[in-house]
Design a protein around this motif. Structure first.
Motif, PDB file in Angstrom:
ATOM      1  N   HIS A 208       0.803  -1.222   0.000  1.00 32.10           N
ATOM      2  CA  HIS A 208       0.000   0.000   0.000  1.00 32.10           C
ATOM      3  C   HIS A 208       0.839   1.276   0.000  1.00 32.10           C
ATOM      4  O   HIS A 208       0.295   2.369  -0.135  1.00 32.10           O
ATOM      5  CB  HIS A 208      -1.026   0.002   1.139  1.00 32.10           C
ATOM      6  CG  HIS A 208      -0.456  -0.007   2.516  1.00 32.10           C
ATOM      7  ND1 HIS A 208      -0.576  -1.088   3.356  1.00 32.10           N
ATOM      8  CD2 HIS A 208       0.195   0.942   3.215  1.00 32.10           C
ATOM      9  CE1 HIS A 208      -0.017  -0.810   4.508  1.00 32.10           C
ATOM     10  NE2 HIS A 208       0.468   0.412   4.449  1.00 32.10           N
ATOM     11  N   LYS A 209       2.158   1.158   0.116  1.00 29.81           N
ATOM     12  CA  LYS A 209       3.021   2.332  -0.044  1.00 29.81           C
ATOM     13  C   LYS A 209       3.347   2.595  -1.513  1.00 29.81           C
ATOM     14  O   LYS A 209       3.853   3.664  -1.856  1.00 29.81           O
ATOM     15  CB  LYS A 209       4.306   2.159   0.755  1.00 29.81           C
ATOM     16  CG  LYS A 209       4.103   2.118   2.267  1.00 29.81           C
ATOM     17  CD  LYS A 209       3.629   3.444   2.826  1.00 29.81           C
ATOM     18  CE  LYS A 209       3.552   3.413   4.348  1.00 29.81           C
ATOM     19  NZ  LYS A 209       3.138   4.718   4.935  1.00 29.81           N
ATOM     20  N   GLY A 210       3.081   1.604  -2.370  1.00 29.78           N
ATOM     21  CA  GLY A 210       3.162   1.831  -3.818  1.00 29.78           C
ATOM     22  C   GLY A 210       4.554   1.889  -4.403  1.00 29.78           C
ATOM     23  O   GLY A 210       4.768   2.555  -5.420  1.00 29.78           O
ATOM     24  N   MET A 211       5.505   1.153  -3.825  1.00 30.06           N
ATOM     25  CA  MET A 211       6.870   1.179  -4.348  1.00 30.06           C
ATOM     26  C   MET A 211       6.931   0.708  -5.799  1.00 30.06           C
ATOM     27  O   MET A 211       7.652   1.277  -6.633  1.00 30.06           O
ATOM     28  CB  MET A 211       7.775   0.324  -3.470  1.00 30.06           C
ATOM     29  CG  MET A 211       9.243   0.391  -3.838  1.00 30.06           C
ATOM     30  SD  MET A 211      10.220  -0.819  -2.906  1.00 30.06           S
ATOM     31  CE  MET A 211       9.962  -0.271  -1.231  1.00 30.06           C
ATOM     32  N   HIS A 212       6.180  -0.341  -6.149  1.00 27.93           N
ATOM     33  CA  HIS A 212       6.185  -0.836  -7.527  1.00 27.93           C
ATOM     34  C   HIS A 212       5.653   0.213  -8.491  1.00 27.93           C
ATOM     35  O   HIS A 212       6.156   0.367  -9.603  1.00 27.93           O
ATOM     36  CB  HIS A 212       5.380  -2.132  -7.632  1.00 27.93           C
ATOM     37  CG  HIS A 212       3.928  -1.989  -7.264  1.00 27.93           C
ATOM     38  ND1 HIS A 212       3.492  -1.785  -5.972  1.00 27.93           N
ATOM     39  CD2 HIS A 212       2.812  -1.998  -8.031  1.00 27.93           C
ATOM     40  CE1 HIS A 212       2.176  -1.694  -5.965  1.00 27.93           C
ATOM     41  NE2 HIS A 212       1.737  -1.820  -7.197  1.00 27.93           N
ATOM     42  N   THR A 213       4.632   0.961  -8.044  1.00 28.40           N
ATOM     43  CA  THR A 213       4.085   2.041  -8.871  1.00 28.40           C
ATOM     44  C   THR A 213       5.119   3.144  -9.061  1.00 28.40           C
ATOM     45  O   THR A 213       5.222   3.743 -10.142  1.00 28.40           O
ATOM     46  CB  THR A 213       2.816   2.612  -8.213  1.00 28.40           C
ATOM     47  OG1 THR A 213       1.877   1.556  -7.992  1.00 28.40           O
ATOM     48  CG2 THR A 213       2.173   3.682  -9.077  1.00 28.40           C
ATOM     49  N   ALA A 214       5.888   3.421  -8.010  1.00 27.91           N
ATOM     50  CA  ALA A 214       6.927   4.453  -8.096  1.00 27.91           C
ATOM     51  C   ALA A 214       7.980   4.090  -9.134  1.00 27.91           C
ATOM     52  O   ALA A 214       8.408   4.929  -9.934  1.00 27.91           O
ATOM     53  CB  ALA A 214       7.569   4.646  -6.722  1.00 27.91           C
ATOM     54  N   ILE A 215       8.393   2.820  -9.143  1.00 29.60           N
ATOM     55  CA  ILE A 215       9.399   2.385 -10.121  1.00 29.60           C
ATOM     56  C   ILE A 215       8.847   2.484 -11.537  1.00 29.60           C
ATOM     57  O   ILE A 215       9.515   2.992 -12.455  1.00 29.60           O
ATOM     58  CB  ILE A 215       9.852   0.943  -9.818  1.00 29.60           C
ATOM     59  CG1 ILE A 215      10.566   0.884  -8.464  1.00 29.60           C
ATOM     60  CG2 ILE A 215      10.769   0.420 -10.928  1.00 29.60           C
ATOM     61  CD1 ILE A 215      10.892  -0.519  -8.002  1.00 29.60           C
ATOM     62  N   ASP A 216       7.617   2.034 -11.726  1.00 31.98           N
ATOM     63  CA  ASP A 216       7.006   2.097 -13.062  1.00 31.98           C
ATOM     64  C   ASP A 216       6.887   3.540 -13.542  1.00 31.98           C
ATOM     65  O   ASP A 216       7.139   3.837 -14.716  1.00 31.98           O
ATOM     66  CB  ASP A 216       5.625   1.443 -13.033  1.00 31.98           C
ATOM     67  CG  ASP A 216       5.685  -0.063 -12.786  1.00 31.98           C
ATOM     68  OD1 ASP A 216       6.782  -0.641 -12.901  1.00 31.98           O
ATOM     69  OD2 ASP A 216       4.625  -0.640 -12.468  1.00 31.98           O
ATOM     70  N   ALA A 217       6.511   4.448 -12.643  1.00 33.96           N
ATOM     71  CA  ALA A 217       6.347   5.856 -13.025  1.00 33.96           C
ATOM     72  C   ALA A 217       7.685   6.488 -13.370  1.00 33.96           C
ATOM     73  O   ALA A 217       7.801   7.246 -14.345  1.00 33.96           O
ATOM     74  CB  ALA A 217       5.672   6.624 -11.889  1.00 33.96           C
ATOM     75  N   ALA A 218       8.708   6.206 -12.566  1.00 33.82           N
ATOM     76  CA  ALA A 218      10.037   6.760 -12.840  1.00 33.82           C
ATOM     77  C   ALA A 218      10.564   6.268 -14.186  1.00 33.82           C
ATOM     78  O   ALA A 218      11.119   7.039 -14.984  1.00 33.82           O
ATOM     79  CB  ALA A 218      10.992   6.377 -11.713  1.00 33.82           C
ATOM     80  N   ARG A 219      10.366   4.986 -14.452  1.00 30.03           N
ATOM     81  CA  ARG A 219      10.843   4.405 -15.709  1.00 30.03           C
ATOM     82  C   ARG A 219      10.101   5.026 -16.893  1.00 30.03           C
ATOM     83  O   ARG A 219      10.708   5.349 -17.935  1.00 30.03           O
ATOM     84  CB  ARG A 219      10.660   2.895 -15.666  1.00 30.03           C
ATOM     85  CG  ARG A 219      11.338   2.148 -16.767  1.00 30.03           C
ATOM     86  CD  ARG A 219      11.524   0.689 -16.369  1.00 30.03           C
ATOM     87  NE  ARG A 219      12.647   0.484 -15.463  1.00 30.03           N
ATOM     88  CZ  ARG A 219      12.729  -0.488 -14.560  1.00 30.03           C
ATOM     89  NH1 ARG A 219      11.733  -1.358 -14.424  1.00 30.03           N
ATOM     90  NH2 ARG A 219      13.811  -0.605 -13.816  1.00 30.03           N
ATOM     91  N   ALA A 220       8.800   5.235 -16.750  1.00 27.82           N
ATOM     92  CA  ALA A 220       8.022   5.858 -17.825  1.00 27.82           C
ATOM     93  C   ALA A 220       8.433   7.304 -18.042  1.00 27.82           C
ATOM     94  O   ALA A 220       8.361   7.818 -19.167  1.00 27.82           O
ATOM     95  CB  ALA A 220       6.530   5.777 -17.494  1.00 27.82           C
ATOM     96  N   SER A 242       8.368 -10.519  -4.933  1.00 29.99           N
ATOM     97  CA  SER A 242       7.353 -10.706  -5.967  1.00 29.99           C
ATOM     98  C   SER A 242       7.189  -9.496  -6.877  1.00 29.99           C
ATOM     99  O   SER A 242       6.946  -9.651  -8.088  1.00 29.99           O
ATOM    100  CB  SER A 242       6.002 -11.053  -5.330  1.00 29.99           C
ATOM    101  OG  SER A 242       5.528  -9.971  -4.542  1.00 29.99           O
ATOM    102  N   GLU A 243       7.335  -8.281  -6.328  1.00 32.75           N
ATOM    103  CA  GLU A 243       7.018  -7.082  -7.113  1.00 32.75           C
ATOM    104  C   GLU A 243       8.207  -6.156  -7.373  1.00 32.75           C
ATOM    105  O   GLU A 243       8.218  -5.450  -8.377  1.00 32.75           O
ATOM    106  CB  GLU A 243       5.928  -6.267  -6.392  1.00 32.75           C
ATOM    107  CG  GLU A 243       4.592  -6.981  -6.270  1.00 32.75           C
ATOM    108  CD  GLU A 243       3.912  -7.177  -7.606  1.00 32.75           C
ATOM    109  OE1 GLU A 243       4.235  -6.453  -8.567  1.00 32.75           O
ATOM    110  OE2 GLU A 243       3.057  -8.079  -7.704  1.00 32.75           O
ATOM    111  N   ILE A 244       9.182  -6.148  -6.478  1.00 35.14           N
ATOM    112  CA  ILE A 244      10.268  -5.173  -6.605  1.00 35.14           C
ATOM    113  C   ILE A 244      11.495  -5.757  -7.287  1.00 35.14           C
ATOM    114  O   ILE A 244      12.027  -5.164  -8.234  1.00 35.14           O
ATOM    115  CB  ILE A 244      10.640  -4.603  -5.214  1.00 35.14           C
ATOM    116  CG1 ILE A 244       9.393  -4.014  -4.540  1.00 35.14           C
ATOM    117  CG2 ILE A 244      11.744  -3.559  -5.365  1.00 35.14           C
ATOM    118  CD1 ILE A 244       8.641  -2.990  -5.361  1.00 35.14           C
ATOM    119  N   ARG A 245      11.954  -6.902  -6.856  1.00 35.74           N
ATOM    120  CA  ARG A 245      13.159  -7.476  -7.474  1.00 35.74           C
ATOM    121  C   ARG A 245      13.023  -7.603  -8.990  1.00 35.74           C
ATOM    122  O   ARG A 245      13.965  -7.260  -9.728  1.00 35.74           O
ATOM    123  CB  ARG A 245      13.501  -8.822  -6.839  1.00 35.74           C
ATOM    124  CG  ARG A 245      14.843  -9.358  -7.338  1.00 35.74           C
ATOM    125  CD  ARG A 245      15.178 -10.711  -6.739  1.00 35.74           C
ATOM    126  NE  ARG A 245      15.414 -10.653  -5.317  1.00 35.74           N
ATOM    127  CZ  ARG A 245      16.550 -10.245  -4.748  1.00 35.74           C
ATOM    128  NH1 ARG A 245      17.550  -9.816  -5.500  1.00 35.74           N
ATOM    129  NH2 ARG A 245      16.694 -10.258  -3.442  1.00 35.74           N
TER     130      ARG A 245
END
Length: 367
Positions: A208-220, A242-245
């Motif tokens: 719920h802190k959205g780290m995976h979303t942060a990586i996707d947004a930065a990459r985009a 599962s989501e970050i590595r």
């Protein structure tokens, strides 16, 4: 002792406050109960413990006698009584440390002369009904599900303080006595006007802190992201694997958990802090820490975000994850001076301590 009551989000007994000088009748004897998990202040992660540390020091500076009851090291200005010699962070998720902590607090408070108890622990408020002095409880989590049921069952034995209007309005029927935004000491954060060309995620490695979303947004957005996050509990490690590595790469710097001067350096150097939460965040200390460093916040519009971030001035508030990459680009044009000013004027620890001082006065009088 006289204090200046400033206009702000405190609403004791449902009535807005107003400016002007009011008398604070006496030096209060306050027992501040922290959770048993981390030192005060914590060396790394620990939003509640940071808030408690700032509040304790602010109250002592205002002339009150504060006794901090916690585990581990005491780095505050308060008198200190320990329930555990060492903080119990390795046992997070187990019920017994919190139970032992609450039982120890009960024993400690029996021999103390105090005017008010301010409890930030989970189990401690269960003992409020047996006490002769009032218990104030700050709600640090979203008031929903079992957490809401818990506070409902406590009834009038405690007086609840919300840390944002969003949190309070999500459960308006609770026994609220005030809304007080968290505060920090802006002087303890480095202000830097010139930023480096990367963005920062700072928090906990949970969905719920959205780290995976942060990586996707930065990459985009085509920008490097640096991730400083607590990741040691089983659920955190599972999420990481599962989501970050799978998302790590040359454009992602994994720093692990940071604190102290390292955290302050990162906050001051980043182009922006990205805060893509997937829950109704009650407050979010990292946002005001970033602003104190002159760093704008790019966040999703959940929970308290709209109260803390002035959209287009101290950050960019987005309605959808798809909007984050463009917001990251827009954030480079925001003025760091505006971010710093908001933290200094609206979210400083001295103001937080003043507002809690009046909460204590109110609940003591009503008792």
């Amino acid at each position: 002792m006289w204090a200046r009551r400033q206009t702000g989000p405190v609403v004791p007994n449902g009535r807005p406050t107003h400016g002007g000088f009011i008398p604070v009748s006496r030096r209060l004897r306050i027992a501040m109960i922290a959770p048993p998990w981390f030192d005060l202040p914590p060396e790394g992660y620990g939003g509640i413990e940071y808030m408690c540390s700032y509040l304790v020091d602010g109250l002592v500076d205002r002339g009150h006698q504060v006794t901090l009851v916690s585990s581990g090291r005491n780095g505050t200005k308060a008198q200190h009584l320990r329930t555990y010699e060492f903080p119990q962070w390795r046992r997070l998720g187990e019920p017994l440390p919190d139970l032992v902590h609450a039982a120890s607090v009960r024993h400690i408070l029996r021999s103390m002369e105090i005017d008010v108890i301010h409890d930030h622990s989970l189990m401690g408020p269960l003992l409020a009904e047996e006490r002769a002095v009032p218990t104030v409880v700050t709600a640090h989590e979203p008031v929903a599900g079992d957490y809401r049921k818990y506070f409902s069952l406590l009834g009038n034995s405690v007086r609840l303080v919300a840390i944002s209007s969003s949190q309070r309005m999500s459960a308006p029927d609770m026994n609220w006595c005030a809304t007080v935004h968290n505060g920090i000491d802006p002087a303890s954060f480095r202000f830097r006007k010139e930023k480096e060309d990367w963005i920062l995620f700072l928090g906990q490695c949970i969905p719920h802190k959205g780290m995976h979303t942060a990586i996707d947004a930065a990459r985009a957005a085509g920008v490097r992201i640096r991730i400083a996050a607590k990741c040691g509990e089983p659920a955190e490690i599972e999420y990481f694997e599962s989501e970050i590595r799978p998302r790590l790469g040359d454009d992602v710097d994994w720093l692990g958990e940071v604190g102290g001067e390292r955290k302050r350096s990162l906050l001051s150097e980043a182009r922006c802090l990205i805060f893509p939460i997937a829950w109704d965040e009650p407050f979010g200390m990292v946002m005001i820490e970033a602003m104190a460093s002159g760093t704008p916040v790019v966040a999703l519009n959940r929970g308290s975000v709209g109260e803390i971030v002035d959209n287009g001035v101290t950050g960019i508030v987005c309605d959808s994850p798809a909007d984050l990459p463009a917001a990251v680009e827009r954030s480079r044009h925001l003025d760091p001076e505006n971010c710093r000013e908001a933290s200094v004027s609206r979210f400083n620890s001295a103001l937080m301590a003043e507002r809690y001082e009046h909460v204590y006065e109110s609940v003591i009088e009503s008792r």
